[in-house]
Structures are given as C-alpha cells and as structure tokens.
Design an enzyme around this catalytic site. Structure first.
Site, PDB file in Angstrom:
ATOM      1  N   GLU A   1      -3.912  -1.823   5.292  1.00  0.00           N
ATOM      2  CA  GLU A   1      -3.218  -1.969   4.014  1.00  0.00           C
ATOM      3  C   GLU A   1      -4.196  -1.728   2.874  1.00  0.00           C
ATOM      4  O   GLU A   1      -4.898  -2.659   2.448  1.00  0.00           O
ATOM      5  CB  GLU A   1      -2.667  -3.401   3.869  1.00  0.00           C
ATOM      6  CG  GLU A   1      -1.620  -3.779   4.869  1.00  0.00           C
ATOM      7  CD  GLU A   1      -0.672  -4.840   4.309  1.00  0.00           C
ATOM      8  OE1 GLU A   1       0.514  -4.568   4.224  1.00  0.00           O
ATOM      9  OE2 GLU A   1      -1.147  -5.915   3.915  1.00  0.00           O
TER      10      GLU A   1
ATOM     11  N   SER B   1       3.469  -0.584  -0.129  1.00  0.00           N
ATOM     12  CA  SER B   1       4.540   0.194  -0.764  1.00  0.00           C
ATOM     13  C   SER B   1       5.341   1.051   0.213  1.00  0.00           C
ATOM     14  O   SER B   1       5.747   2.161  -0.121  1.00  0.00           O
ATOM     15  CB  SER B   1       3.978   1.051  -1.913  1.00  0.00           C
ATOM     16  OG  SER B   1       3.450   0.212  -2.928  1.00  0.00           O
TER      17      SER B   1
ATOM     18  N   ASN C   1       6.980  -8.981   5.653  1.00  0.00           N
ATOM     19  CA  ASN C   1       6.188 -10.095   5.115  1.00  0.00           C
ATOM     20  C   ASN C   1       6.910 -10.610   3.870  1.00  0.00           C
ATOM     21  O   ASN C   1       6.858  -9.982   2.815  1.00  0.00           O
ATOM     22  CB  ASN C   1       4.783  -9.586   4.776  1.00  0.00           C
ATOM     23  CG  ASN C   1       3.921 -10.653   4.092  1.00  0.00           C
ATOM     24  OD1 ASN C   1       4.291 -11.829   4.063  1.00  0.00           O
ATOM     25  ND2 ASN C   1       2.786 -10.243   3.549  1.00  0.00           N
TER      26      ASN C   1
ATOM     27  N   LYS D   1       6.186 -13.083   2.144  1.00  0.00           N
ATOM     28  CA  LYS D   1       5.276 -13.742   1.176  1.00  0.00           C
ATOM     29  C   LYS D   1       5.903 -15.060   0.705  1.00  0.00           C
ATOM     30  O   LYS D   1       6.511 -15.752   1.517  1.00  0.00           O
ATOM     31  CB  LYS D   1       4.953 -12.779   0.022  1.00  0.00           C
ATOM     32  CG  LYS D   1       4.454 -11.427   0.546  1.00  0.00           C
ATOM     33  CD  LYS D   1       3.883 -10.542  -0.502  1.00  0.00           C
ATOM     34  CE  LYS D   1       3.379  -9.255   0.147  1.00  0.00           C
ATOM     35  NZ  LYS D   1       2.746  -8.338  -0.785  1.00  0.00           N
TER      36      LYS D   1
ATOM     37  N   HIS E   1      -4.637 -11.329   5.000  1.00  0.00           N
ATOM     38  CA  HIS E   1      -3.914 -10.501   4.018  1.00  0.00           C
ATOM     39  C   HIS E   1      -4.744 -10.404   2.735  1.00  0.00           C
ATOM     40  O   HIS E   1      -5.418 -11.360   2.362  1.00  0.00           O
ATOM     41  CB  HIS E   1      -2.542 -11.116   3.730  1.00  0.00           C
ATOM     42  CG  HIS E   1      -1.669 -10.204   2.939  1.00  0.00           C
ATOM     43  ND1 HIS E   1      -1.787 -10.094   1.570  1.00  0.00           N
ATOM     44  CD2 HIS E   1      -0.700  -9.344   3.318  1.00  0.00           C
ATOM     45  CE1 HIS E   1      -0.906  -9.181   1.156  1.00  0.00           C
ATOM     46  NE2 HIS E   1      -0.235  -8.718   2.188  1.00  0.00           N
TER      47      HIS E   1
ATOM     48  N   GLU F   1      -3.985 -10.623  -0.229  1.00  0.00           N
ATOM     49  CA  GLU F   1      -3.698 -11.640  -1.248  1.00  0.00           C
ATOM     50  C   GLU F   1      -4.440 -12.937  -0.947  1.00  0.00           C
ATOM     51  O   GLU F   1      -4.661 -13.756  -1.847  1.00  0.00           O
ATOM     52  CB  GLU F   1      -2.173 -11.855  -1.353  1.00  0.00           C
ATOM     53  CG  GLU F   1      -1.518 -10.691  -2.081  1.00  0.00           C
ATOM     54  CD  GLU F   1      -0.056 -10.460  -1.744  1.00  0.00           C
ATOM     55  OE1 GLU F   1       0.594 -11.361  -1.186  1.00  0.00           O
ATOM     56  OE2 GLU F   1       0.432  -9.351  -2.049  1.00  0.00           O
TER      57      GLU F   1
ATOM     58  N   GLY G   1       2.286  -3.329  -3.337  1.00  0.00           N
ATOM     59  CA  GLY G   1       3.143  -3.719  -4.465  1.00  0.00           C
ATOM     60  C   GLY G   1       3.042  -2.806  -5.676  1.00  0.00           C
ATOM     61  O   GLY G   1       3.528  -3.149  -6.752  1.00  0.00           O
TER      62      GLY G   1
END
Ligand code: PGA
Length: 259
Positions: free
Chosen positions: A173, A219, A14, A16, A103, A105, A179
């Site tokens: 996730e 991660s 991904n 991003k 996702h 985010e 991250g």
C-alpha cells in the site's frame, strides 16, 4: 485459514473507524457479505476488517458464511499491562480469522518495523493470518522507495519460518495512494510485485515466495480493480473507502477473479 491458499485471490475490506454505530455496522455487514458472496468467483476469498468492538456481534452475521472476519490490529503478547491494546487470544475468542498489521495509519502514529514484526509473531502464534502492510510514503526518481519496501519486508519476515511465512499475506500500500484517489500505474504495481517476490525469494526460496499472497491497496475502486488484477500480477486487494459501499465492494470482489 491455517494453510496457505496461494491459488485463491483475496479481497479484504478495511472499514477503519467506520461505521459510527453498531446498528449501521450490522446492516452494512449483511449487505456487504450478501453482495460480495454473490459476486465472488469460486477461488476468491473475501474478508472484512471491522472495528474490534463490533467483532462479537458481526461474527453472528458472518457465521456459516464464507466471509472472513478480521481485526485492524493485534497486540503481540497475552494478557498484561498494555493499556488500550487487544490481545490475539481475545481476538481469537471472537472469531477473528485475520488481522491487519502495520497499516500506514498506525505507522504514522509511530509504530516501527520492529513493533510491527513483534505483532506479526504474536498473530502467527495464535493461528490468525497476518495481513501485513508495507509501502513507501513517497516515490523518488532514484528508486530509493524500493529500499524502504525491502527493509520493511526483511523486518517483518525476520525469524519467521518458511512454513509460517506461507500463511502470511503482504499488502503493498503506497502511502501516497491511500485515500487520495491517486494510484500507481499497473506497470508500477507489477514492478513492485516482482520486487517483493525477489526479496522474499532471497530470504526463503522461489517456492515459498510464490505461496505468499501479495495484495495491492490504495484508492482501489470498482473502476480500476479490473485492470490492476489483469496487469498488476497481484493476488487481490486491500480496500478502504470503497469497502463501505456494498455495491462497489462487490464489483471489486468480482474483478478479483483470476482468468
Ligand atoms: P483506500 O484505503 O482504499 O481508502 O485508499 C486503503 C487502506 O488504507 O487500506
């Protein structure tokens, strides 16, 4: 990609909102696809979710190669008054094989389970594979995070037939692992993998649930991928940061080989 490939593992990068220019994206795609394809076991699929604007140019690079091109979101409907959205038809025209949906985010910006479900239906109807993200924002000692995950699963699969469900990919996730460099233990990952399987079995049946691939994301690195694959009972990875480095990504792809 129209039928399920449960026996194949899957590693998705991904990107991003990276890289910052088309020229860099083209160089990266050439490197990433060449190295990942060299590293991949015969039964490992590789996908890269790129910024939508780059799809058409990057499709020229992946054409004829066994690298699936993906989007990072997709609007449920066809054309219409949806400022800033990109429809599944538009994505399909530019060779999009899969789309990441829900996702964290995007959920953090207010996307609800119901909206995620709506996008999933649209993507499935267009024969694009939805890679749907689920996961808790934090872990509590009482196990309430399992309820969060089962609610997300039930919302996403509501109204999806067993046949269609087997085309879907679930990416577990945990938001706190994205991250951050912090990951669950492999034991935690395998426990969650079993829980997801049970939740899907309740909704469908054991055979159907087994065909729905479950990835781990958060991660993932070339250092932890091997153990996660061996002990975590997962079918592959959704990789953020490490997917921007061709060497590290290729090592993760290699680690996704099933013994
Ligand atoms: P990360 O991101 O690998 O950089 O933690 C994963 C993701 O957001 O899909």
């Amino acid at each position: 990609m129209a039928t399920h490939k449960k026996n194949e593992t899957l590693v998705i990068g991904n990107w991003k909102m990276n890289p910052g220019s088309l020229a860099t994206a083209k160089t990266l795609m050439k490197e990433v696809s060449a190295r990942a394809l060299r590293a991949r076991a015969p039964k490992t699929e590789v996908g890269i979710a790129v910024p939508t604007l780059y799809l058409s140019e990057l499709a020229k690079i992946t054409k004829g190669k066994q690298v699936l091109l993906g989007a990072q979101n997709a609007a449920a409907g066809g054309v219409g008054a949806q400022t800033g959205e990109v429809s599944v038809g538009m994505l399909k025209e530019f060779h999009t094989a899969f789309a990441i949906i829900g996702h964290s985010e995007r959920r953090a910006r207010g996307e609800t389970d119901a909206q995620v479900a709506e996008r999933v239906h649209g993507v499935l109807a267009a024969n694009i594979i939805p890679v749907v993200c689920i996961g808790e924002t934090a872990r509590d000692g009482d196990g309430h995070f399992y309820t969060t995950v089962s609610e997300q699963i039930n919302a996403i699969f509501e109204g999806v037939s067993a046949r269609k469900a087997t085309q879907m990919v679930v990416a577990y996730e945990p938001v706190w692992a994205i991250g951050t460099g912090v990951t669950p233990t492999v034991y935690d990952i395998s426990e969650m993998r079993l829980f997801i399987q049970k939740t899907l079995e309740k909704r469908y049946d054991a055979g159907t649930a087994r065909k729905i691939r479950v990835l781990y994301g958060g991660s993932v690195t070339d250092e932890n991928a091997g153990e996660m694959m061996r002990e975590g009972m997962i079918d592959g990875f959704l990789v953020g940061g490490a997917s921007l480095d061709a060497t590290r990504f290729a090592a993760i792809v290699r680690a996704a080989a099933r013994d």
